[in-house]
Design a protein around this motif. Structure first.
Motif, PDB file in Angstrom:
ATOM      1  N   SER A 203       0.465  -1.030  -0.094  1.00 55.07           N
ATOM      2  CA  SER A 203       0.350   0.015  -0.197  1.00 55.07           C
ATOM      3  C   SER A 203       0.691   1.440   0.332  1.00 55.07           C
ATOM      4  CB  SER A 203      -0.992  -0.155   1.190  1.00 55.07           C
ATOM      5  OG  SER A 203      -0.256   0.024   2.607  1.00 55.07           O
ATOM      6  N   LEU A 204       0.218   2.380  -0.219  1.00 54.37           N
ATOM      7  CA  LEU A 204       0.672   3.714  -0.332  1.00 54.37           C
ATOM      8  C   LEU A 204       1.117   4.119   1.313  1.00 54.37           C
ATOM      9  CD1 LEU A 204       1.538   6.530  -1.363  1.00 54.37           C
ATOM     10  CD2 LEU A 204      -1.001   7.491  -0.514  1.00 54.37           C
ATOM     11  N   LEU A 205       1.154   3.380   2.092  1.00 55.83           N
ATOM     12  CA  LEU A 205       1.183   3.971   3.253  1.00 55.83           C
ATOM     13  C   LEU A 205       2.354   2.670   4.173  1.00 55.83           C
ATOM     14  CD1 LEU A 205      -1.910   3.875   5.515  1.00 55.83           C
ATOM     15  CD2 LEU A 205      -0.267   5.789   4.855  1.00 55.83           C
ATOM     16  N   TYR A 206       2.962   1.827   3.239  1.00 48.93           N
ATOM     17  CA  TYR A 206       4.039   0.988   3.751  1.00 48.93           C
ATOM     18  C   TYR A 206       5.475   1.975   2.283  1.00 48.93           C
ATOM     19  CZ  TYR A 206       3.047  -3.250   5.854  1.00 48.93           C
ATOM     20  OH  TYR A 206       3.210  -4.576   6.626  1.00 48.93           O
ATOM     21  N   LEU A 207       4.779   2.604   1.535  1.00 43.45           N
ATOM     22  CA  LEU A 207       5.606   2.891   1.146  1.00 43.45           C
ATOM     23  C   LEU A 207       6.244   4.341   1.419  1.00 43.45           C
ATOM     24  CD1 LEU A 207       7.579   3.313  -1.600  1.00 43.45           C
ATOM     25  CD2 LEU A 207       5.917   4.170  -2.796  1.00 43.45           C
ATOM     26  N   VAL A 208       5.416   5.250   1.727  1.00 37.52           N
ATOM     27  CA  VAL A 208       5.861   6.115   2.494  1.00 37.52           C
ATOM     28  C   VAL A 208       6.565   5.820   4.201  1.00 37.52           C
ATOM     29  CG1 VAL A 208       4.636   8.433   4.286  1.00 37.52           C
ATOM     30  CG2 VAL A 208       3.567   7.674   1.963  1.00 37.52           C
ATOM     31  N   SER A 209       5.808   4.537   4.885  1.00 30.69           N
ATOM     32  CA  SER A 209       6.663   4.699   6.127  1.00 30.69           C
ATOM     33  C   SER A 209       8.085   3.946   5.843  1.00 30.69           C
ATOM     34  CB  SER A 209       6.162   3.448   6.445  1.00 30.69           C
ATOM     35  OG  SER A 209       6.439   2.922   7.494  1.00 30.69           O
TER      36      SER A 209
END
Length: 340
Positions: A203-209
């Protein structure tokens, strides 16, 4: 994080449904369109994954761990810079003396001050944010408290704010400025099955994190990225939240403080305050079950299903696609790398 046109259209059909229930929407259009920026960053990152040069000796590893390869490249290719800029702009809407959020709070305070005692008793403020909107809301909550305005409910859909921001802004407000708080996230299995632009396979949140925040993930050295509030992985983690001298999990703290955590997708009936069928990070703001659940929380009663059709699109938000890579699956990408 979508385009201005998409945001305005989304606000329009929220408004058309909410006003019939005497809910009057004030929508903030945040000029970022970060999804387009992120797609461009991933496009450039993929273009740099070639088997020659510095990558030649690690080709087999890169083929097996494509996401591990994309993360540091995307971080260097303006990923972190652009993400930091977006966060700063979101905070500035409140922290800048001329910020738009300050203008809105001032107008709300003035309106509230002009109400009769009877109307004041019926006046409620409810906050809802998706993804990076949780960053935008964080200092706004403090400003509302400073202006004597309380928040009846605050609902965050897959928030992209860090746990540090949650600790600094949300935790002190929950139970005081914020009467009722709810967190919606994907479950971790679903989050890992999501993708960004059909290139990054989480997900996008994994990429951001893992790539864009201050603490980036480095395989075998730093196994986890920056903890984000909207990720099941970090909400469930023991000792993931520091409150005073005590450490606990975010999940435990939410439960102990009368907050709700809803994981999606689930089997709760539509109209229930705990229903959610989102399967991708971008789905939450268009998922009918999530929208009706949020309305139920605002109204304090299940949302009527008879009006479900007016609540928004029946299909999830279209997933991000990059021209030239929209139909590229991992297998074809691997084969192209091997041919190189």
């Amino acid at each position: 994080m979508v385009s201005e046109d998409t945001a305005v259209n989304r606000i329009g059909w929220y408004w058309s449904y909410l006003k019939s229930r005497e809910m009057y929407l004030i929508g903030f259009v945040w000029h970022t369109d970060y999804l387009t920026t992120m797609e461009e960053i991933l496009h450039d990152a993929v273009a740099q994954i070639k088997p020659e040069g510095v990558f030649a000796t690690a080709k087999d590893f890169l083929l097996d761990r494509l996401d591990d390869t994309l993360e540091p490249i995307a971080r260097v290719l303006t990923g972190k810079v652009e993400w930091n800029k977006m966060k700063a702009n979101g905070m500035a809407a409140t922290q800048d003396p001329n910020g738009g959020a300050r203008v809105a709070v001032s107008a709300i305070k003035q309106y509230f001050g002009g109400l009769s005692a009877v109307d004041r008793a019926d006046f409620e403020i409810h906050l809802v944010a998706h993804s990076a909107g949780s960053i935008f809301l964080a200092p706004l909550i403090n400003l509302m408290d400073d202006n004597g305005l309380s928040v009846k409910t605050c609902t965050l859909w897959a928030p992209a704010c860090t746990v540090d921001i949650f600790e600094q802004f949300y935790v002190p407000a929950i139970g005081s400025t914020i009467e009722k708080f709810a967190l919606f996230t994907l479950d971790d299995t679903t989050e890992r099955a999501d993708n960004c632009a059909e290139i990054y396979h989480k997900s996008l949140l994994y990429l951001v994190s893992d790539a864009f925040e201050n603490q980036s993930r480095v395989p075998l050295i730093q196994p986890e990225g920056e903890p984000l509030l909207g990720m099941d992985h970090f909400v469930s983690k023991s000792n993931g939240l520091q409150v005073g001298e005590a450490s606990t999990s975010i999940a435990s703290w939410l439960q102990q403080n009368g907050c709700d955590w809803v994981k999606s997708p689930n089997g709760e009936p539509a109209g229930s305050p705990d229903a959610a069928t989102a399967k991708h990070h971008g789905d939450f703001s268009a998922d009918q079950a999530v929208l009706l659940a949020t309305i139920a929380r605002i109204a304090g009663a299940p949302a009527p299903l008879a009006r479900a059709a007016a609540a928004g699109p029946q299909q999830p938000t279209p997933r991000m696609l990059i021209p030239g890579f929209a139909k590229t699956d991992i297998g074809s990408l691997r084969r192209s790398l091997m041919r190189g």
